[in-house]
Enzyme design. Sequence first.
Site, PDB file in Angstrom:
ATOM      1  N   ASN A 102       5.883  -1.725  12.762  1.00 51.90           N
ATOM      2  CA  ASN A 102       4.692  -2.076  11.971  1.00 51.90           C
ATOM      3  C   ASN A 102       4.762  -1.547  10.542  1.00 51.90           C
ATOM      4  O   ASN A 102       4.235  -2.166   9.625  1.00 51.90           O
ATOM      5  CB  ASN A 102       3.448  -1.522  12.678  1.00 51.90           C
ATOM      6  CG  ASN A 102       2.240  -1.496  11.768  1.00 51.90           C
ATOM      7  OD1 ASN A 102       1.594  -2.517  11.539  1.00 51.90           O
ATOM      8  ND2 ASN A 102       1.920  -0.317  11.228  1.00 51.90           N
ATOM      9  N   TYR A 168       8.221  -9.409  -0.818  1.00 45.66           N
ATOM     10  CA  TYR A 168       7.493  -9.104   0.432  1.00 45.66           C
ATOM     11  C   TYR A 168       7.597 -10.299   1.386  1.00 45.66           C
ATOM     12  O   TYR A 168       7.938 -10.140   2.559  1.00 45.66           O
ATOM     13  CB  TYR A 168       6.032  -8.796   0.089  1.00 45.66           C
ATOM     14  CG  TYR A 168       5.134  -8.527   1.279  1.00 45.66           C
ATOM     15  CD1 TYR A 168       5.058  -7.260   1.845  1.00 45.66           C
ATOM     16  CD2 TYR A 168       4.358  -9.537   1.826  1.00 45.66           C
ATOM     17  CE1 TYR A 168       4.228  -7.006   2.938  1.00 45.66           C
ATOM     18  CE2 TYR A 168       3.520  -9.294   2.917  1.00 45.66           C
ATOM     19  CZ  TYR A 168       3.457  -8.028   3.461  1.00 45.66           C
ATOM     20  OH  TYR A 168       2.641  -7.787   4.534  1.00 45.66           O
ATOM     21  N   ALA A 170       9.819 -12.668   1.423  1.00 53.51           N
ATOM     22  CA  ALA A 170      11.198 -12.868   1.876  1.00 53.51           C
ATOM     23  C   ALA A 170      11.561 -11.888   2.992  1.00 53.51           C
ATOM     24  O   ALA A 170      12.176 -12.257   3.997  1.00 53.51           O
ATOM     25  CB  ALA A 170      12.158 -12.704   0.696  1.00 53.51           C
ATOM     26  N   LYS A 172       9.469 -10.411   5.050  1.00 53.73           N
ATOM     27  CA  LYS A 172       8.697 -10.737   6.256  1.00 53.73           C
ATOM     28  C   LYS A 172       9.224 -12.013   6.925  1.00 53.73           C
ATOM     29  O   LYS A 172       9.153 -12.157   8.148  1.00 53.73           O
ATOM     30  CB  LYS A 172       7.218 -10.871   5.893  1.00 53.73           C
ATOM     31  CG  LYS A 172       6.562  -9.548   5.482  1.00 53.73           C
ATOM     32  CD  LYS A 172       6.563  -8.541   6.624  1.00 53.73           C
ATOM     33  CE  LYS A 172       5.751  -7.296   6.317  1.00 53.73           C
ATOM     34  NZ  LYS A 172       5.709  -6.367   7.458  1.00 53.73           N
ATOM     35  N   ILE A 201      -6.164  -8.851   7.194  1.00 55.58           N
ATOM     36  CA  ILE A 201      -6.714  -7.793   8.055  1.00 55.58           C
ATOM     37  C   ILE A 201      -7.277  -6.697   7.149  1.00 55.58           C
ATOM     38  O   ILE A 201      -6.622  -6.296   6.175  1.00 55.58           O
ATOM     39  CB  ILE A 201      -5.618  -7.197   8.964  1.00 55.58           C
ATOM     40  CG1 ILE A 201      -4.858  -8.318   9.709  1.00 55.58           C
ATOM     41  CG2 ILE A 201      -6.217  -6.203   9.950  1.00 55.58           C
ATOM     42  CD1 ILE A 201      -5.660  -9.187  10.612  1.00 55.58           C
TER      43      ILE A 201
HETATM   44  N1  NAD Z   1      -3.480  -5.902   6.054  1.00 56.36           N
HETATM   45  C1  NAD Z   1      -3.101  -7.169   6.079  1.00 56.36           C
HETATM   46  O1  NAD Z   1      -3.878  -8.092   5.713  1.00 56.36           O
HETATM   47  C2  NAD Z   1      -1.740  -7.553   6.577  1.00 56.36           C
HETATM   48  C3  NAD Z   1      -1.450  -8.921   6.699  1.00 56.36           C
HETATM   49  C4  NAD Z   1      -0.211  -9.295   7.167  1.00 56.36           C
HETATM   50  C5  NAD Z   1       0.724  -8.357   7.542  1.00 56.36           C
HETATM   51  N2  NAD Z   1       0.426  -7.024   7.416  1.00 56.36           N
HETATM   52  C6  NAD Z   1       1.442  -6.069   7.865  1.00 56.36           C
HETATM   53  O2  NAD Z   1       0.842  -5.161   8.766  1.00 56.36           O
HETATM   54  C7  NAD Z   1       1.542  -3.930   8.746  1.00 56.36           C
HETATM   55  C8  NAD Z   1       0.583  -2.770   8.524  1.00 56.36           C
HETATM   56  O3  NAD Z   1      -0.036  -2.923   7.260  1.00 56.36           O
HETATM   57  P1  NAD Z   1      -1.471  -2.294   6.931  1.00 56.36           P
HETATM   58  O4  NAD Z   1      -2.275  -3.365   6.295  1.00 56.36           O
HETATM   59  O5  NAD Z   1      -2.007  -1.569   8.116  1.00 56.36           O
HETATM   60  O6  NAD Z   1      -1.049  -1.284   5.749  1.00 56.36           O
HETATM   61  P2  NAD Z   1      -1.269   0.310   5.612  1.00 56.36           P
HETATM   62  O7  NAD Z   1      -0.768   0.644   4.264  1.00 56.36           O
HETATM   63  O8  NAD Z   1      -2.684   0.645   5.943  1.00 56.36           O
HETATM   64  O9  NAD Z   1      -0.330   0.908   6.733  1.00 56.36           O
HETATM   65  C9  NAD Z   1       1.066   0.964   6.589  1.00 56.36           C
HETATM   66  C10 NAD Z   1       1.536   2.264   7.191  1.00 56.36           C
HETATM   67  O10 NAD Z   1       2.965   2.326   7.091  1.00 56.36           O
HETATM   68  C11 NAD Z   1       3.303   3.641   6.689  1.00 56.36           C
HETATM   69  N3  NAD Z   1       4.608   3.654   6.023  1.00 56.36           N
HETATM   70  C12 NAD Z   1       4.928   3.169   4.809  1.00 56.36           C
HETATM   71  N4  NAD Z   1       6.194   3.455   4.513  1.00 56.36           N
HETATM   72  C13 NAD Z   1       6.702   4.150   5.564  1.00 56.36           C
HETATM   73  C14 NAD Z   1       7.965   4.727   5.851  1.00 56.36           C
HETATM   74  N5  NAD Z   1       8.972   4.677   4.970  1.00 56.36           N
HETATM   75  N6  NAD Z   1       8.136   5.323   7.050  1.00 56.36           N
HETATM   76  C15 NAD Z   1       7.134   5.404   7.932  1.00 56.36           C
HETATM   77  N7  NAD Z   1       5.913   4.898   7.714  1.00 56.36           N
HETATM   78  C16 NAD Z   1       5.690   4.274   6.532  1.00 56.36           C
HETATM   79  C17 NAD Z   1       2.190   4.055   5.737  1.00 56.36           C
HETATM   80  O11 NAD Z   1       2.136   5.468   5.545  1.00 56.36           O
HETATM   81  C18 NAD Z   1       0.971   3.494   6.460  1.00 56.36           C
HETATM   82  O12 NAD Z   1       0.428   4.416   7.382  1.00 56.36           O
HETATM   83  C19 NAD Z   1       2.609  -4.076   7.660  1.00 56.36           C
HETATM   84  O13 NAD Z   1       3.823  -4.478   8.252  1.00 56.36           O
HETATM   85  C20 NAD Z   1       2.060  -5.191   6.804  1.00 56.36           C
HETATM   86  O14 NAD Z   1       3.065  -5.835   6.076  1.00 56.36           O
HETATM   87  C21 NAD Z   1      -0.780  -6.604   6.933  1.00 56.36           C
END
Ligand code: NAD
Length: 257
Positions: A102, A168, A170, A172, A201
């Site tokens: 994630n 991003y 690319a 994903k 989200i």
């Molecule tokens: N929020 C959205 O609308 C959305 C939509 C599509 C996909 N996503 C994907 O969902 C996932 C979670 O995103 P989110 O919105 O919860 O973001 P977020 O920033 O709240 O959470 C991401 C987490 O990843 C951790 N992280 C970052 N780099 C890291 C590393 N090098 N090692 C370990 N941990 C690390 C961060 O500390 C954070 O806790 C991601 O893969 C994101 O691309 C999010």
Amino acid sequence: MNERYVIQSMYDYFKLAGKSAIVTGAANGIGAGIAETLSSLGVNVVACDIEDDALAEVARRLNEAGGTVTPLHCDIRRTEDIDRAVQTAVDSYGGVDILVNNAAGCGGGKKIDDIDDAEWDRLIELNLTCVYKFIMRVLPHMRAKKSGKIVNISSGAAITGDWSDPHYAAAKGGVISLGRELAVELAKDHIYINTIAPGLIRTRMVLPWESVEANNILVGRLGEPGDIGATTAFLASAASDFYTGQVLCPNGGSWMY
Ligand SMILES: NC(=O)c1ccc[n+]([C@@H]2O[C@H](COP(=O)([O-])OP(=O)(O)OC[C@H]3O[C@@H](n4cnc5c(N)ncnc54)[C@H](O)[C@@H]3O)[C@@H](O)[C@H]2O)c1
């Protein structure tokens, strides 16, 4: 109907209780929601992140609620950290039944002309290469048991295109393709790999101009981390044993795939 009977049959159907999972990026947002959902279904979780204080707070909350969650400082860019996470799951919980990739970073709304080679490499490494590296390190354990569930978090940006952050999108997209190829290779070992491509989200990653209207979300609200937690629990569970190589899109009807 007897409530205990309903809950028990749900547990039996999902068969998640007592399983061992690694969840990356579990300190915030979607990852914390995934850790919470899995934990509430009886999964023992190694919760990985680089934000130690937030991670400790998530683990404290889930453990107080009756879960078994081990917080672990793990920077997914460091192979020794990945090795330690896998070893922790093996030593503490007897193996790795479930891996949820994630953790990721975003580009912050950059157009293609704002990106240089270093920025491109940074996000491809974090959002794609590290997913590959984590999978490679759990595979021996899953192969030994001839079973495993891998859930990778991609993004709608990989499917619909987006206004910014091509690197991003690319990365994903690569996560989706990697999942499909590995599904073909790993099915013989009963290791099933599926991808979630969420819509919008409500987390800190959401950019200021994003909205229900701008994203055409038919159900009229942003998604919550628990929405992705529920999809992950399904894909991690025996209830999804006929799924591999698939992409599920919890997005409130924002787009149809
Ligand atoms: N929020 C959205 O609308 C959305 C939509 C599509 C996909 N996503 C994907 O969902 C996932 C979670 O995103 P989110 O919105 O919860 O973001 P977020 O920033 O709240 O959470 C991401 C987490 O990843 C951790 N992280 C970052 N780099 C890291 C590393 N090098 N090692 C370990 N941990 C690390 C961060 O500390 C954070 O806790 C991601 O893969 C994101 O691309 C999010």
